[in-house]
Scaffold this motif. Structure first.
Motif, PDB file in Angstrom:
ATOM      1  N   VAL B 120     105.564  55.749  10.971  1.00 56.50           N
ATOM      2  CA  VAL B 120     104.118  55.785  10.754  1.00 56.50           C
ATOM      3  C   VAL B 120     103.433  55.822  12.111  1.00 56.50           C
ATOM      4  O   VAL B 120     103.699  54.994  12.977  1.00 56.50           O
ATOM      5  CB  VAL B 120     103.623  54.545   9.976  1.00 56.50           C
ATOM      6  CG1 VAL B 120     102.123  54.590   9.798  1.00 56.50           C
ATOM      7  CG2 VAL B 120     104.312  54.458   8.629  1.00 56.50           C
ATOM      8  N   LYS B 121     102.579  56.784  12.260  1.00 54.09           N
ATOM      9  CA  LYS B 121     101.810  56.870  13.500  1.00 54.09           C
ATOM     10  C   LYS B 121     100.356  56.579  13.158  1.00 54.09           C
ATOM     11  O   LYS B 121      99.779  57.228  12.285  1.00 54.09           O
ATOM     12  CB  LYS B 121     101.943  58.271  14.104  1.00 54.09           C
ATOM     13  CG  LYS B 121     101.278  58.446  15.452  1.00 54.09           C
ATOM     14  CD  LYS B 121     101.666  59.786  16.070  1.00 54.09           C
ATOM     15  CE  LYS B 121     101.075  59.949  17.468  1.00 54.09           C
ATOM     16  NZ  LYS B 121     101.531  61.206  18.100  1.00 54.09           N
ATOM     17  N   ARG B 122      99.812  55.594  13.799  1.00 58.38           N
ATOM     18  CA  ARG B 122      98.441  55.190  13.466  1.00 58.38           C
ATOM     19  C   ARG B 122      97.565  55.173  14.709  1.00 58.38           C
ATOM     20  O   ARG B 122      98.037  54.884  15.811  1.00 58.38           O
ATOM     21  CB  ARG B 122      98.432  53.790  12.835  1.00 58.38           C
ATOM     22  CG  ARG B 122      99.187  53.711  11.541  1.00 58.38           C
ATOM     23  CD  ARG B 122      99.093  52.351  10.915  1.00 58.38           C
ATOM     24  NE  ARG B 122      99.726  51.310  11.721  1.00 58.38           N
ATOM     25  CZ  ARG B 122      99.926  50.069  11.287  1.00 58.38           C
ATOM     26  NH1 ARG B 122      99.518  49.719  10.078  1.00 58.38           N
ATOM     27  NH2 ARG B 122     100.496  49.183  12.049  1.00 58.38           N
ATOM     28  N   LEU B 123      96.301  55.462  14.501  1.00 57.53           N
ATOM     29  CA  LEU B 123      95.317  55.355  15.575  1.00 57.53           C
ATOM     30  C   LEU B 123      94.476  54.120  15.303  1.00 57.53           C
ATOM     31  O   LEU B 123      93.948  53.953  14.212  1.00 57.53           O
ATOM     32  CB  LEU B 123      94.431  56.603  15.622  1.00 57.53           C
ATOM     33  CG  LEU B 123      93.307  56.596  16.657  1.00 57.53           C
ATOM     34  CD1 LEU B 123      93.883  56.594  18.063  1.00 57.53           C
ATOM     35  CD2 LEU B 123      92.396  57.807  16.478  1.00 57.53           C
ATOM     36  N   ASN B 124      94.371  53.251  16.287  1.00 57.54           N
ATOM     37  CA  ASN B 124      93.545  52.053  16.126  1.00 57.54           C
ATOM     38  C   ASN B 124      92.209  52.248  16.812  1.00 57.54           C
ATOM     39  O   ASN B 124      92.149  52.733  17.943  1.00 57.54           O
ATOM     40  CB  ASN B 124      94.236  50.846  16.743  1.00 57.54           C
ATOM     41  CG  ASN B 124      95.416  50.383  15.916  1.00 57.54           C
ATOM     42  OD1 ASN B 124      96.030  51.193  15.219  1.00 57.54           O
ATOM     43  ND2 ASN B 124      95.716  49.111  15.971  1.00 57.54           N
ATOM     44  N   LEU B 125      91.169  51.851  16.105  1.00 60.16           N
ATOM     45  CA  LEU B 125      89.834  51.977  16.679  1.00 60.16           C
ATOM     46  C   LEU B 125      89.176  50.613  16.737  1.00 60.16           C
ATOM     47  O   LEU B 125      89.323  49.802  15.824  1.00 60.16           O
ATOM     48  CB  LEU B 125      88.978  52.932  15.848  1.00 60.16           C
ATOM     49  CG  LEU B 125      89.516  54.349  15.660  1.00 60.16           C
ATOM     50  CD1 LEU B 125      90.061  54.531  14.258  1.00 60.16           C
ATOM     51  CD2 LEU B 125      88.444  55.372  15.959  1.00 60.16           C
ATOM     52  N   ALA B 126      88.464  50.365  17.804  1.00 56.18           N
ATOM     53  CA  ALA B 126      87.669  49.152  17.919  1.00 56.18           C
ATOM     54  C   ALA B 126      86.217  49.570  18.039  1.00 56.18           C
ATOM     55  O   ALA B 126      85.846  50.246  18.999  1.00 56.18           O
ATOM     56  CB  ALA B 126      88.091  48.331  19.145  1.00 56.18           C
ATOM     57  N   ASP B 127      85.435  49.186  17.057  1.00 58.26           N
ATOM     58  CA  ASP B 127      84.026  49.588  17.061  1.00 58.26           C
ATOM     59  C   ASP B 127      83.879  51.101  17.195  1.00 58.26           C
ATOM     60  O   ASP B 127      83.014  51.591  17.920  1.00 58.26           O
ATOM     61  CB  ASP B 127      83.251  48.884  18.178  1.00 58.26           C
ATOM     62  CG  ASP B 127      82.849  47.474  17.758  1.00 58.26           C
ATOM     63  OD1 ASP B 127      82.856  47.212  16.545  1.00 58.26           O
ATOM     64  OD2 ASP B 127      82.536  46.662  18.635  1.00 58.26           O
ATOM     65  N   GLY B 128      84.729  51.818  16.492  1.00 54.63           N
ATOM     66  CA  GLY B 128      84.607  53.265  16.489  1.00 54.63           C
ATOM     67  C   GLY B 128      85.290  53.964  17.642  1.00 54.63           C
ATOM     68  O   GLY B 128      85.533  55.161  17.585  1.00 54.63           O
ATOM     69  N   GLU B 129      85.617  53.192  18.687  1.00 57.00           N
ATOM     70  CA  GLU B 129      86.265  53.791  19.849  1.00 57.00           C
ATOM     71  C   GLU B 129      87.777  53.695  19.706  1.00 57.00           C
ATOM     72  O   GLU B 129      88.305  52.615  19.439  1.00 57.00           O
ATOM     73  CB  GLU B 129      85.845  53.043  21.124  1.00 57.00           C
ATOM     74  CG  GLU B 129      84.473  53.419  21.605  1.00 57.00           C
ATOM     75  CD  GLU B 129      84.478  54.789  22.278  1.00 57.00           C
ATOM     76  OE1 GLU B 129      85.358  55.053  23.108  1.00 57.00           O
ATOM     77  OE2 GLU B 129      83.597  55.594  21.940  1.00 57.00           O
ATOM     78  N   PRO B 130      88.497  54.783  19.891  1.00 57.91           N
ATOM     79  CA  PRO B 130      89.947  54.704  19.808  1.00 57.91           C
ATOM     80  C   PRO B 130      90.500  53.926  20.988  1.00 57.91           C
ATOM     81  O   PRO B 130      90.049  54.116  22.112  1.00 57.91           O
ATOM     82  CB  PRO B 130      90.384  56.167  19.863  1.00 57.91           C
ATOM     83  CG  PRO B 130      89.281  56.871  20.554  1.00 57.91           C
ATOM     84  CD  PRO B 130      88.026  56.142  20.202  1.00 57.91           C
ATOM     85  N   PHE B 131      91.441  53.042  20.750  1.00 59.63           N
ATOM     86  CA  PHE B 131      91.985  52.290  21.878  1.00 59.63           C
ATOM     87  C   PHE B 131      93.491  52.148  21.821  1.00 59.63           C
ATOM     88  O   PHE B 131      94.079  51.576  22.733  1.00 59.63           O
ATOM     89  CB  PHE B 131      91.320  50.923  21.977  1.00 59.63           C
ATOM     90  CG  PHE B 131      91.898  49.899  21.066  1.00 59.63           C
ATOM     91  CD1 PHE B 131      91.522  49.853  19.744  1.00 59.63           C
ATOM     92  CD2 PHE B 131      92.841  48.996  21.525  1.00 59.63           C
ATOM     93  CE1 PHE B 131      92.066  48.928  18.894  1.00 59.63           C
ATOM     94  CE2 PHE B 131      93.402  48.057  20.675  1.00 59.63           C
ATOM     95  CZ  PHE B 131      93.008  48.024  19.355  1.00 59.63           C
ATOM     96  N   ALA B 132      94.124  52.638  20.791  1.00 63.13           N
ATOM     97  CA  ALA B 132      95.576  52.538  20.777  1.00 63.13           C
ATOM     98  C   ALA B 132      96.179  53.538  19.801  1.00 63.13           C
ATOM     99  O   ALA B 132      95.620  53.781  18.730  1.00 63.13           O
ATOM    100  CB  ALA B 132      96.021  51.134  20.407  1.00 63.13           C
TER     101      ALA B 132
END
Lengths: 241, 241
Positions: B120-132
């Motif tokens: 599974v490849k996931r994109l993490n966002l914090a407050d709309g900004e991608p960070f991981a």
DNA sequence: CCATCGACTTGTATTATAGTTGTCTACATG
DNA sequence: CATGTAGACAACTATAATACAAGTCGATGG
């Protein structure tokens, strides 16, 4: 910049206490009161601040005394990269690139204060191969009698005459600027591991600030993350082939 | 474009505050009022603007002072990045990029064995900004009944029906490849923090393997190196401005 | 030897004051 | 209507000054 009186006093006292033998008595609150031209309440606040740090303690009717230090020089544990290399059978060499007393840049000033600092930039080599550029800042007061030979042949914490307590380290990444790239013999723009470390003395004051830069292709950090209880597993920097 | 007075003042003050140590006091509102030749209300608006940004703070009867960086919390348990973000008041969102059962690549096979795996490849966002960008591999046997919705809305260790014991994490640096660069909205070649993690179950068998990629300009690891414990205890991931 | 005293210390109140932020009202300006 | 000035007052803080209780230690005298 405004400062709070009792913090000023605490700072001054911290300096004195650092030079005193554990168990020795401080002047009485009243004496200090007249010396610092501050009320006894203010003096007490400063002293209580230091007591919270475990630097000193008091007994009613007796006085304030330097706390018997519960932490013998165990600090070698803090460990240098060289020690880790030595353990893996590589011989580590330091080469001093820059050595100067100067006014600190903002990010150093925020930690060490506004006084002058000694900045030393060193290149570390393992078996002839460069593997780290280390810049160390320390208050000029502490570095006054250090020579270039000293810093080339010894790790910094062996040279300073203060007892260290611990450090906070940050690990980040950056790309190589031309100067560091040349030192590390990697192309400009290559990925780097960049670690900032703030080392504190027994009183919890920051006394050393350093920045370590490693080429990413040679190094990585290994960290054990225990689930239920903090492990004693030593971790550190590991060279990858 | 004409600028509003209190914004001008705030800008000037921001510059000064950047050079000041955390915790140090700013001049009083009245002093600034005379210095900037502006009324106290205007000064206050500038200060409040900066307080909203978290740069400074005030206590009634005390004064305005440079805000101290939030002390990074120690990670005694295996936490998720999301939990750390949540604790800092940011809302974290996961977006699944890829989800497939497949035969593992060599470096995963070496750890998890030769059986099929769920990747599974996931994109993490914090407050709309991608960070991981996080890629997780787990044995197909364990991931069989997981759906894309499951992995989008829950951290992995909540989904697996095994008891986890701990993990080993490596921290390294790399430069951004085009695909990750696009996901993280950084230029190709930008520095990245790259963490590999192997999570083991109660029996000590590896059950999860993951790779976390962070843009270096937003993130860094903070590690506490205490005096009495030689281990490198991870304190967690911290977002830098 | 032992009890007592006195000079010293820290621990803990109380009151007072100057200086600070928090908040409001009234008014001027473009 | 947003922005700025001017002023007033309340609430809070650090510090000063003072007083007294309680603990420590050595000297004194029985």
């Amino acid at each position: 910049m405004r400062r709070i009186r009792y913090q000023e006093i605490a700072d001054e006292l911290r300096g004195r206490v650092a030079e005193m033998a554990p168990g020795s008595l401080l002047p009485s609150e009243s004496e200090m009161s007249t010396e610092f031209e501050a009320s006894r309440v203010t003096i007490r606040r400063a002293l209580e601040l230091m007591r919270d740090d475990g630097v000193i303690d008091a007994r009613q009717g007796f006085g304030w005394f330097v706390a018997t230090d519960p932490v013998p020089q165990r600090l070698e544990r803090l460990g240098t990269i060289e020690a880790q290399l030595g353990a893996s059978g590589l011989d580590a060499v330091r080469r001093v690139i820059e050595f100067s007393f100067e006014t600190p840049p903002p990010h150093v000033r925020r930690v060490l204060g506004t006084g002058k600092v000694l900045r030393v930039k060193r290149l570390n080599l393992a078996d002839g191969e460069p593997f780290a550029v280390v810049t160390v800042w320390c208050p000029a007061r502490l570095g006054q009698r250090l020579s270039m030979d000293d810093v080339e042949s010894h790790p910094f914490h062996e040279l300073l005459d203060v007892e260290l307590r611990g450090a906070t380290q940050t690990i980040g990444a950056a790309i190589a600027e031309p100067d560091d790239a040349e030192l590390l013999r990697v192309p400009t723009g290559a990925p780097l591991l960049k670690c900032g470390r703030v080392t504190t003395d027994a009183a919890g004051r920051p006394v050393l600030m350093s920045e370590h830069v490693f080429p990413a292709h040679r190094t990585e950090f290994v960290v054990e993350l225990p689930y239920d209880q903090p492990s004693v597993t030593p971790a550190g920097l590991r060279l990858v082939e």
